[in-house]
Design a protein around this motif. Structure first.
Motif, PDB file in Angstrom:
ATOM      1  N   ILE A 145      -0.202  50.811  75.741  1.00 42.76           N
ATOM      2  CA  ILE A 145       0.291  51.125  74.392  1.00 42.76           C
ATOM      3  C   ILE A 145       1.605  51.894  74.475  1.00 42.76           C
ATOM      4  N   LEU A 146       1.677  52.880  75.373  1.00 42.67           N
ATOM      5  CA  LEU A 146       2.911  53.657  75.520  1.00 42.67           C
ATOM      6  C   LEU A 146       4.065  52.774  75.959  1.00 42.67           C
ATOM      7  N   ALA A 147       3.803  51.882  76.911  1.00 44.48           N
ATOM      8  CA  ALA A 147       4.858  50.985  77.392  1.00 44.48           C
ATOM      9  C   ALA A 147       5.338  50.061  76.273  1.00 44.48           C
ATOM     10  N   LEU A 148       4.418  49.551  75.457  1.00 39.38           N
ATOM     11  CA  LEU A 148       4.804  48.645  74.374  1.00 39.38           C
ATOM     12  C   LEU A 148       5.557  49.382  73.271  1.00 39.38           C
ATOM     13  N   VAL A 149       5.184  50.642  73.008  1.00 44.37           N
ATOM     14  CA  VAL A 149       5.917  51.435  72.013  1.00 44.37           C
ATOM     15  C   VAL A 149       7.367  51.622  72.455  1.00 44.37           C
ATOM     16  N   VAL A 150       7.566  51.995  73.712  1.00 42.83           N
ATOM     17  CA  VAL A 150       8.924  52.192  74.224  1.00 42.83           C
ATOM     18  C   VAL A 150       9.699  50.878  74.211  1.00 42.83           C
ATOM     19  N   ALA A 151       9.008  49.778  74.498  1.00 41.53           N
ATOM     20  CA  ALA A 151       9.683  48.481  74.554  1.00 41.53           C
ATOM     21  C   ALA A 151      10.012  47.922  73.176  1.00 41.53           C
ATOM     22  N   GLN A 152       9.294  48.368  72.115  1.00 45.87           N
ATOM     23  CA  GLN A 152       9.437  47.718  70.812  1.00 45.87           C
ATOM     24  C   GLN A 152      10.016  48.599  69.706  1.00 45.87           C
ATOM     25  N   TYR A 153      10.082  49.903  69.892  1.00 46.12           N
ATOM     26  CA  TYR A 153      10.516  50.754  68.773  1.00 46.12           C
ATOM     27  C   TYR A 153      11.945  50.447  68.348  1.00 46.12           C
ATOM     28  N   ALA A 154      12.764  49.926  69.275  1.00 45.62           N
ATOM     29  CA  ALA A 154      14.174  49.675  68.970  1.00 45.62           C
ATOM     30  C   ALA A 154      14.340  48.643  67.855  1.00 45.62           C
ATOM     31  N   TYR A 155      13.416  47.686  67.754  1.00 46.23           N
ATOM     32  CA  TYR A 155      13.506  46.689  66.677  1.00 46.23           C
ATOM     33  C   TYR A 155      13.328  47.363  65.323  1.00 46.23           C
ATOM     34  N   PHE A 156      12.395  48.297  65.231  1.00 47.80           N
ATOM     35  CA  PHE A 156      12.193  49.031  63.980  1.00 47.80           C
ATOM     36  C   PHE A 156      13.378  49.965  63.711  1.00 47.80           C
ATOM     37  N   ALA A 157      13.896  50.594  64.765  1.00 49.81           N
ATOM     38  CA  ALA A 157      15.016  51.516  64.584  1.00 49.81           C
ATOM     39  C   ALA A 157      16.245  50.782  64.058  1.00 49.81           C
ATOM     40  N   SER A 173      19.323  45.043  74.484  1.00 52.28           N
ATOM     41  CA  SER A 173      19.989  44.098  75.381  1.00 52.28           C
ATOM     42  C   SER A 173      19.096  43.683  76.539  1.00 52.28           C
ATOM     43  N   MET A 174      17.964  44.391  76.740  1.00 55.97           N
ATOM     44  CA  MET A 174      17.043  44.062  77.824  1.00 55.97           C
ATOM     45  C   MET A 174      15.831  43.335  77.266  1.00 55.97           C
ATOM     46  N   PRO A 175      15.321  42.317  77.969  1.00 58.21           N
ATOM     47  CA  PRO A 175      14.101  41.633  77.512  1.00 58.21           C
ATOM     48  C   PRO A 175      12.929  42.607  77.439  1.00 58.21           C
ATOM     49  N   ALA A 176      12.137  42.505  76.380  1.00 58.85           N
ATOM     50  CA  ALA A 176      11.012  43.423  76.190  1.00 58.85           C
ATOM     51  C   ALA A 176       9.998  43.305  77.321  1.00 58.85           C
ATOM     52  N   ILE A 177       9.764  42.085  77.819  1.00 60.51           N
ATOM     53  CA  ILE A 177       8.780  41.897  78.881  1.00 60.51           C
ATOM     54  C   ILE A 177       9.237  42.576  80.161  1.00 60.51           C
ATOM     55  N   LEU A 178      10.542  42.533  80.446  1.00 61.41           N
ATOM     56  CA  LEU A 178      11.050  43.178  81.657  1.00 61.41           C
ATOM     57  C   LEU A 178      10.903  44.694  81.559  1.00 61.41           C
ATOM     58  N   LEU A 179      11.246  45.259  80.410  1.00 65.30           N
ATOM     59  CA  LEU A 179      11.115  46.698  80.215  1.00 65.30           C
ATOM     60  C   LEU A 179       9.647  47.128  80.281  1.00 65.30           C
ATOM     61  N   ALA A 180       8.765  46.331  79.671  1.00 62.24           N
ATOM     62  CA  ALA A 180       7.343  46.651  79.709  1.00 62.24           C
ATOM     63  C   ALA A 180       6.795  46.592  81.132  1.00 62.24           C
ATOM     64  N   LEU A 181       7.238  45.619  81.918  1.00 57.09           N
ATOM     65  CA  LEU A 181       6.806  45.515  83.313  1.00 57.09           C
ATOM     66  C   LEU A 181       7.197  46.755  84.105  1.00 57.09           C
TER      67      LEU A 181
END
Length: 301
Positions: free
Chosen positions: A165-177, A143-151
Motif C-alpha cells: 500500500i505504501l509503495a502504491l501510494v508513493v507511485a500514484q499520488y502524483a496523478y492526484f497532485a 516521467s517514470m513508469p509507475a510499475i518501475l517505481l513500485a518495484l
C-alpha cells in the motif's frame, strides 16, 4: 421593473439524484456497477460464501491436488473451478484474493488521493517557489513508469500488505497532485477565492471549505481509474514474486502459482484468477468512464 430572482440552489440530495439519473443512461456502466457490488460482496463475505478456507493448511487435503473443474473432492463438495497443487479450492482462493485486491486498491487509492490533494492544493494556493518545487517533484515522478517505481519501493520496503500500500501510494499520488493543481489553479483566480482570501479566514478554511469542493469532480474520476490501476499493479508485483508473500491470498500470486502449469493441461490454475482480475479492472474502468462523462461540464444539459 421587477428584479429577476436568483436560480434556486441545488441541494445535495438533488445533485445525487441528477447524478444517478445521468449515470444510469449507460446500461453498460450500470451493469459494471452491479458487477463491482457483487464482487465486493463475494470478496468481503468470503468466509461466509466460500466452501473452504484456502489458507487454513490443516483443512487442506493433498489428495485433492489438481482436481479438474467440476470434480467432487474429499470434503464432499464440488470444486467448481478445480483445485491447485496444494488442494485449495480455486473458487474460494479467488474470493479471498479479491478481498486482498480490493483492500489494497481502495486503501492505496484513498491515501494517494489525500496526499495528492495536499500537495496539489498547497502548490496552487501558495504559488511561487513552493509551487515550483512541489510540481517539479511531481513532474519528475510522472516521467517514470509507475510499475518501475513500485518495484523499486517494494524491493526496499519488503513484502506485506502495508508495504505494498505504501509503495502504491508513493507511485500514484502524483496523478492526484497534478489533477488537483490544474483544477485549483483555475479556481484560485476566481472572485470567490479572492474574496475569501481578503477576509481574516484561516488558510485551511479557504483551502478545504472553498477551494477543495470545486476541484473534487475531476479527482473522483481519477480516483476510480487509480483504484483499478492499484489492483492491477499489486497483481503484477505479486506475479513477479515481489508483492505479497505466498501466505497472503492474492490474485497475482494465484496467477503466478498456476503459470508454470499452463502448458500441462491445468489451465484453470491461471485462467480463472486472470479472468477475475480482468473483470474487476474492466468493471471499475467502465464505471469511471461513465462518471467522467456525467461530471464533464460540457455534457451538462
Amino acid at each position: 421593473m421587477a428584479v429577476p430572482s436568483a436560480p434556486p440552489v441545488e441541494t445535495r440530495a438533488e445533485r445525487l439524484r441528477n447524478f444517478w439519473s445521468d449515470f444510469r443512461e449507460s446500461w453498460v456502466a450500470v451493469g459494471a456497477l452491479i458487477v463491482i457490488g457483487l464482487l465486493l460482496f463475494l470478496s468481503f463475505g468470503a468466509p461466509l460464501v466460500s466452501p473452504q478456507d484456502p489458507y487454513d493448511m490443516a483443512a487442506l487435503d493433498w489428495l485433492d491436488a489438481f482436481l479438474r473443474p467440476g470434480t467432487e473432492g474429499s470434503g464432499g463438495y464440488v470444486h467448481l473451478l478445480g483445485t491447485d497443487n496444494a488442494g485449495r479450492d480455486m473458487l474460494s482462493a479467488i474470493f479471498y484474493g479479491l478481498r486482498t485486491s480490493f483492500v489494497i486498491g481502495l486503501s492505496a487509492g484513498a491515501l494517494a488521493l489525500l496526499v495528492g490533494i495536499a500537495v496539489g492544493l498547497t502548490a496552487a494556493y501558495f504559488g511561487g517557489r513552493i509551487e515550483a518545487l512541489l510540481m517539479r517533484i511531481v513532474d519528475l515522478q510522472l516521467s517514470m513508469p509507475a510499475i518501475l517505481l513500485a518495484l523499486v519501493l517494494v524491493a526496499m520496503l519488503g513484502q506485506g500488505i502495508g508495504q505494498i500500500i505504501l509503495a502504491l501510494v508513493v507511485a500514484q499520488y502524483a496523478y492526484f497532485a497534478r489533477t488537483t493543481h490544474g483544477a485549483a489553479k483555475v479556481e484560485r483566480g476566481k472572485d470567490y477565492i479572492e474574496a475569501a482570501r481578503s477576509t481574516p479566514l484561516p488558510t485551511r478554511r479557504v483551502l478545504f471549505k472553498h477551494l477543495l469542493p470545486n476541484v473534487l469532480p475531476p479527482l473522483i474520476v481519477v480516483a476510480t481509474v487509480q483504484v483499478a490501476s492499484a489492483i492491477a499493479l499489486e497483481a503484477t508485483l505479486s506475479f513477479l514474486g515481489v508483492g505479497l508473500p505466498l501466505t497472503e491470498p492474492s490474485l497475482g500470486s494465484l496467477i503466478s502459482n498456476g503459470f508454470k502449469y499452463i502448458h500441462s493441461d491445468r489451465y484453470w490454475l491461471s485462467i480463472y484468477p486472470g479472468l477475475a482480475l480482468m473483470v474487476t479492472v474492466v468493471a471499475i474502468n467502465l464505471v469511471g468512464d461513465q462518471v467522467r462523462k456525467v461530471l464533464d461540464p460540457r455534457n451538462s444539459r
